[in-house]
Design an enzyme around this catalytic site. Sequence first.
Site, PDB file in Angstrom:
ATOM      1  N   ASP A  15       0.834  -1.142   0.112  1.00 14.34           N
ATOM      2  CA  ASP A  15       0.208   0.109  -0.055  1.00 14.34           C
ATOM      3  C   ASP A  15       1.029   1.033  -0.074  1.00 14.34           C
ATOM      4  OD1 ASP A  15      -2.937   1.146   0.691  1.00 14.34           O
ATOM      5  OD2 ASP A  15      -1.637   2.040   1.735  1.00 14.34           O
ATOM      6  N   MET A  28       5.351   9.842  -4.219  1.00 16.31           N
ATOM      7  CA  MET A  28       4.720   8.869  -3.037  1.00 16.31           C
ATOM      8  C   MET A  28       5.266   9.083  -1.683  1.00 16.31           C
ATOM      9  SD  MET A  28       5.586   4.898  -3.548  1.00 16.31           S
ATOM     10  CE  MET A  28       7.139   4.609  -3.440  1.00 16.31           C
ATOM     11  N   HIS A 174      -5.568   4.276   6.349  1.00 15.68           N
ATOM     12  CA  HIS A 174      -4.711   5.177   5.276  1.00 15.68           C
ATOM     13  C   HIS A 174      -3.153   5.315   5.935  1.00 15.68           C
ATOM     14  CE1 HIS A 174      -7.842   5.478   2.413  1.00 15.68           C
ATOM     15  NE2 HIS A 174      -8.586   6.113   3.489  1.00 15.68           N
ATOM     16  N   ASP A 179      -2.716  -0.414   6.139  1.00 18.96           N
ATOM     17  CA  ASP A 179      -3.417  -1.013   5.186  1.00 18.96           C
ATOM     18  C   ASP A 179      -2.884  -1.964   4.523  1.00 18.96           C
ATOM     19  OD1 ASP A 179      -5.163   1.082   6.083  1.00 18.96           O
ATOM     20  OD2 ASP A 179      -4.800   2.485   4.275  1.00 18.96           O
TER      21      ASP A 179
END
Length: 199
Positions: A15, A28, A174, A179
Amino acid sequence: MAPRRVRPSLYISVDIEADGPIPGPYSMLSLGASVAGTQDAEGFRAADPEERTFYRELRPISEEFVPEALAVSGLDRDRLGAEGAEPVRAMREFTDWVCEVGAGAQPVMCGYPAPYDWTFLYWYLIRFTGSSPFGHSGCLDMKTLYATKAGLPLRAAAKGTMPRELLSRRRHTHHALDDAIEQAELFANLMAWPGPSLP
């Protein structure tokens, strides 16, 4: 002629959290991964998703961001600019981890849904290390896996339509590692699921 021996697949739930829709213009910001299990000719064996994990927060690579995307993760770009790992280092460390946990197997990234996370992950791996331990296609989308087993059109597949026993009891926070672990449990459940029972 003897059949070609195929190495087992090691499924790694990944994730990512990012501050925009595509890598390059956007960054990212965090990467979480959890070993979900192994599959060979004997079948699939689930792993303890908390046993082998990876997590890094990364320094942004551009000044651009989408406020709504950034708000999803709650990460602080200013803090990451000062404290986040350099992408080159983070992606090399991730590659080393994948190679370590995947020794003797072929690593496969899995995600729910995988395309967004895979887009960032693959781009970052190629951009900052020059290669991917997953190759160019070692990616499995859990949403597609569920739709296929359930006999549903892909657009009709969602966590809200899944049988309750497939879902992890963990919250979707999140936070990339939380996750990834949650999705590793979902993946193991999907792999063991025979499909919907007939009425």
